[in-house]
Design a protein around this motif. Structure first.
Motif, PDB file in Angstrom:
ATOM      1  N   ILE A 195     -42.814  48.976  52.808  1.00  0.00           N
ATOM      2  CA  ILE A 195     -43.935  48.264  52.204  1.00  0.00           C
ATOM      3  C   ILE A 195     -43.483  47.553  50.935  1.00  0.00           C
ATOM      4  O   ILE A 195     -43.814  46.384  50.703  1.00  0.00           O
ATOM      5  N   ALA A 196     -42.721  48.260  50.095  1.00  0.00           N
ATOM      6  CA  ALA A 196     -42.249  47.661  48.844  1.00  0.00           C
ATOM      7  C   ALA A 196     -41.255  46.540  49.106  1.00  0.00           C
ATOM      8  O   ALA A 196     -41.338  45.462  48.492  1.00  0.00           O
ATOM      9  N   VAL A 197     -40.302  46.780  50.005  1.00  0.00           N
ATOM     10  CA  VAL A 197     -39.310  45.744  50.325  1.00  0.00           C
ATOM     11  C   VAL A 197     -39.998  44.522  50.929  1.00  0.00           C
ATOM     12  O   VAL A 197     -39.693  43.378  50.575  1.00  0.00           O
ATOM     13  N   MET A 198     -40.923  44.760  51.852  1.00  0.00           N
ATOM     14  CA  MET A 198     -41.664  43.669  52.487  1.00  0.00           C
ATOM     15  C   MET A 198     -42.386  42.830  51.438  1.00  0.00           C
ATOM     16  O   MET A 198     -42.368  41.598  51.481  1.00  0.00           O
ATOM     17  N   PHE A 199     -43.025  43.500  50.468  1.00  0.00           N
ATOM     18  CA  PHE A 199     -43.772  42.779  49.439  1.00  0.00           C
ATOM     19  C   PHE A 199     -42.845  41.895  48.619  1.00  0.00           C
ATOM     20  O   PHE A 199     -43.144  40.713  48.376  1.00  0.00           O
ATOM     21  N   TYR A 200     -41.711  42.441  48.195  1.00  0.00           N
ATOM     22  CA  TYR A 200     -40.824  41.631  47.354  1.00  0.00           C
ATOM     23  C   TYR A 200     -40.061  40.575  48.153  1.00  0.00           C
ATOM     24  O   TYR A 200     -39.672  39.541  47.607  1.00  0.00           O
ATOM     25  N   LEU A 201     -39.840  40.807  49.453  1.00  0.00           N
ATOM     26  CA  LEU A 201     -39.325  39.727  50.300  1.00  0.00           C
ATOM     27  C   LEU A 201     -40.322  38.571  50.330  1.00  0.00           C
ATOM     28  O   LEU A 201     -39.939  37.399  50.194  1.00  0.00           O
ATOM     29  N   PHE A 202     -41.594  38.914  50.480  1.00  0.00           N
ATOM     30  CA  PHE A 202     -42.645  37.897  50.496  1.00  0.00           C
ATOM     31  C   PHE A 202     -42.697  37.140  49.177  1.00  0.00           C
ATOM     32  O   PHE A 202     -42.770  35.901  49.159  1.00  0.00           O
ATOM     33  N   VAL A 211     -30.888  35.113  49.464  1.00  0.00           N
ATOM     34  CA  VAL A 211     -31.397  35.386  48.113  1.00  0.00           C
ATOM     35  C   VAL A 211     -32.516  36.429  48.164  1.00  0.00           C
ATOM     36  O   VAL A 211     -32.514  37.410  47.404  1.00  0.00           O
ATOM     37  N   ALA A 212     -33.481  36.232  49.063  1.00  0.00           N
ATOM     38  CA  ALA A 212     -34.585  37.184  49.180  1.00  0.00           C
ATOM     39  C   ALA A 212     -34.082  38.546  49.654  1.00  0.00           C
ATOM     40  O   ALA A 212     -34.550  39.589  49.178  1.00  0.00           O
ATOM     41  N   GLY A 213     -33.119  38.530  50.585  1.00  0.00           N
ATOM     42  CA  GLY A 213     -32.589  39.770  51.127  1.00  0.00           C
ATOM     43  C   GLY A 213     -31.820  40.592  50.114  1.00  0.00           C
ATOM     44  O   GLY A 213     -31.699  41.812  50.258  1.00  0.00           O
ATOM     45  N   VAL A 214     -31.286  39.942  49.091  1.00  0.00           N
ATOM     46  CA  VAL A 214     -30.590  40.664  48.015  1.00  0.00           C
ATOM     47  C   VAL A 214     -31.580  41.065  46.919  1.00  0.00           C
ATOM     48  O   VAL A 214     -31.550  42.191  46.421  1.00  0.00           O
ATOM     49  N   ALA A 215     -32.458  40.144  46.558  1.00  0.00           N
ATOM     50  CA  ALA A 215     -33.372  40.387  45.439  1.00  0.00           C
ATOM     51  C   ALA A 215     -34.352  41.518  45.732  1.00  0.00           C
ATOM     52  O   ALA A 215     -34.568  42.397  44.884  1.00  0.00           O
ATOM     53  N   ALA A 216     -34.956  41.523  46.922  1.00  0.00           N
ATOM     54  CA  ALA A 216     -36.004  42.506  47.221  1.00  0.00           C
ATOM     55  C   ALA A 216     -35.490  43.945  47.173  1.00  0.00           C
ATOM     56  O   ALA A 216     -36.071  44.786  46.468  1.00  0.00           O
ATOM     57  N   PRO A 217     -34.406  44.284  47.880  1.00  0.00           N
ATOM     58  CA  PRO A 217     -33.924  45.671  47.795  1.00  0.00           C
ATOM     59  C   PRO A 217     -33.458  46.051  46.399  1.00  0.00           C
ATOM     60  O   PRO A 217     -33.587  47.213  45.999  1.00  0.00           O
ATOM     61  N   THR A 218     -32.924  45.081  45.647  1.00  0.00           N
ATOM     62  CA  THR A 218     -32.475  45.382  44.283  1.00  0.00           C
ATOM     63  C   THR A 218     -33.652  45.766  43.399  1.00  0.00           C
ATOM     64  O   THR A 218     -33.617  46.767  42.673  1.00  0.00           O
ATOM     65  N   VAL A 219     -34.717  44.971  43.448  1.00  0.00           N
ATOM     66  CA  VAL A 219     -35.912  45.277  42.650  1.00  0.00           C
ATOM     67  C   VAL A 219     -36.512  46.609  43.073  1.00  0.00           C
ATOM     68  O   VAL A 219     -36.906  47.432  42.234  1.00  0.00           O
ATOM     69  N   VAL A 220     -36.578  46.852  44.365  1.00  0.00           N
ATOM     70  CA  VAL A 220     -37.141  48.109  44.864  1.00  0.00           C
ATOM     71  C   VAL A 220     -36.281  49.296  44.423  1.00  0.00           C
ATOM     72  O   VAL A 220     -36.803  50.347  44.034  1.00  0.00           O
TER      73      VAL A 220
END
Length: 376
Positions: free
Chosen positions: A72-79, A116-125
């Motif tokens: 859920i968190a990764v999906m949100f930050y990917l979005f 970019v999204a694939g790196v940023a989202a897991p990093t933030v999570v």
């Protein structure tokens, strides 16, 4: 209705991710099918994580909850990341309007955005997980109270809220909170709702360390919205057994020598649907207006009634400080305070970020906290 809306949002988010992360970056039907099946599986995992703990029990669903909530968190930050990257895509599209589509450049840009999204989202999570699962911050806030007798100058109230015992947070979480609260040597402990996301049978053992809270005046608590989802009456009985004092639309006097102030508590607004709604009249009627009153109320929005009734200080939780940035902007539309100290008319409002989390074990921009309020 809520379930249908949530399901519709979940479907739309996954469709958007499929478009940007699968269809736009692949050239073959095979890879698009693989990507579609993967996203369908993650969507089903998310629904299972949200629904199954109530169906098969917390312990049995625990192995589904961790990956489901994290997705859920990764999906949100990917979005969020992909939505931000829509801006340069739109600029380029407008600039090249009327020109033949360069398929190789389109593919390059789509894959670049996906990376970019694939790196940023897991990093933030990942950073958010460290914050959520780590020890809460201990905040110390001084609040000036009108009419406070000098005997209470420096009186310390340890405020804790939104502990959210459940499939992820258990007994060790409670033990750490109790240890940290006791180390502040408070005069009183205030628990302002949302202790658990499950029944006493499932989580009673996780809550047991609360009996070890130590303060001169004891620990007082009020219900939050999640108490009503988890069986509020059984939790009230259990916390009473552990030595905590429940303030159900009532008040008590805190005395020191010949001086005193009123401590009041009201039930959460969700209680209205369970024939247990807040009653400020019952909690505050016939009190001595010459004495200050401190109110425990789970939701900050209850300060509107508190201000009308002359409350000096309201202690609340519920918002989690937004928990996952930028959700605090949405919370601001619903609540008069999201985090920290503010004032509504002549009433101080303090909102703690809470000591746990709901849903994803992630906090971004809103670290968990325990707050020691010092009356001045």
């Amino acid at each position: 209705m809520f379930f249908l809306i949530a399901l519709a949002v979940l479907v739309l988010l996954h469709l958007y991710l499929w478009k940007r992360l699968v269809r736009d970056v692949s050239r073959t039907r095979r890879w698009r099918l693989v990507g579609a099946l993967a996203l369908v599986a993650m969507a089903l995992l998310t629904v299972s994580a949200l629904a199954l703990p109530r169906v098969i029990g917390i312990d049995a669903a625990r192995w589904l909850v961790w990956p489901g909530y994290l997705w859920i968190a990764v999906m949100f930050y990917l979005f969020v990341a992909l939505l931000v990257l829509e801006v340069p895509r739109l600029v380029l599209r407008l600039r090249d309007r009327g020109k033949p589509v360069d398929e190789s450049r389109r593919l390059f840009l789509a894959r670049g955005a996906a990376v970019v999204a694939g790196v940023a989202a897991p990093t933030v999570v990942g950073v958010g997980m460290v914050s959520a699962l780590g020890a809460p911050e201990v905040k110390r806030i001084a609040v000036p109270i009108r009419r406070l007798d000098p005997a209470f100058a420096g009186f310390r109230i340890a405020v804790v809220s939104d502990i959210h015992l459940g499939p992820i947070l258990g007994r060790a979480h409670t033990e750490r909170l109790v240890r940290m609260i006791n180390e502040t040597q408070p005069d009183m402990v205030a628990m302002v709702g949302d202790l658990a996301d499950g029944t006493v049978a499932e989580l009673g053992r996780a809550a047991e360390p609360l009996r070890d809270l130590v303060s001169r005046e004891g620990t007082f608590f009020v219900t939050g919205n999640h108490e009503y989802y988890s069986g509020h009456q059984q939790w009230i009985t259990e916390l009473d057994r552990l030595g905590l004092h429940y303030l159900r639309n009532e008040r008590t006097q805190i005395t020191r020598g010949g001086a005193s102030f009123d401590l009041a508590g009201v039930t959460d607004v969700t209680g209205e649907s369970f024939d247990d709604g807040p009653d400020f009249g019952a909690a505050l009627r016939d009190r001595d207006p010459a004495k200050p009153v401190v109110l425990l109320a789970h939701q900050p929005v209850q300060v509107e009634s508190a201000a009308r009734d002359g409350v000096d200080l309201q202690l609340s939780g519920h918002t989690h400080g937004g928990q996952i940035y930028p959700f605090h902007h949405i919370v601001e539309l619903q609540q008069p305070g999201v985090s920290g100290l503010s004032k509504v008319d002549d009433t101080w409002l303090y909102v703690t970020n809470g000591a746990g989390f709901w849903g994803p074990p992630v906090r971004v921009g809103a670290p968990p906290d325990i707050t020691v309020i010092e009356l001045r």
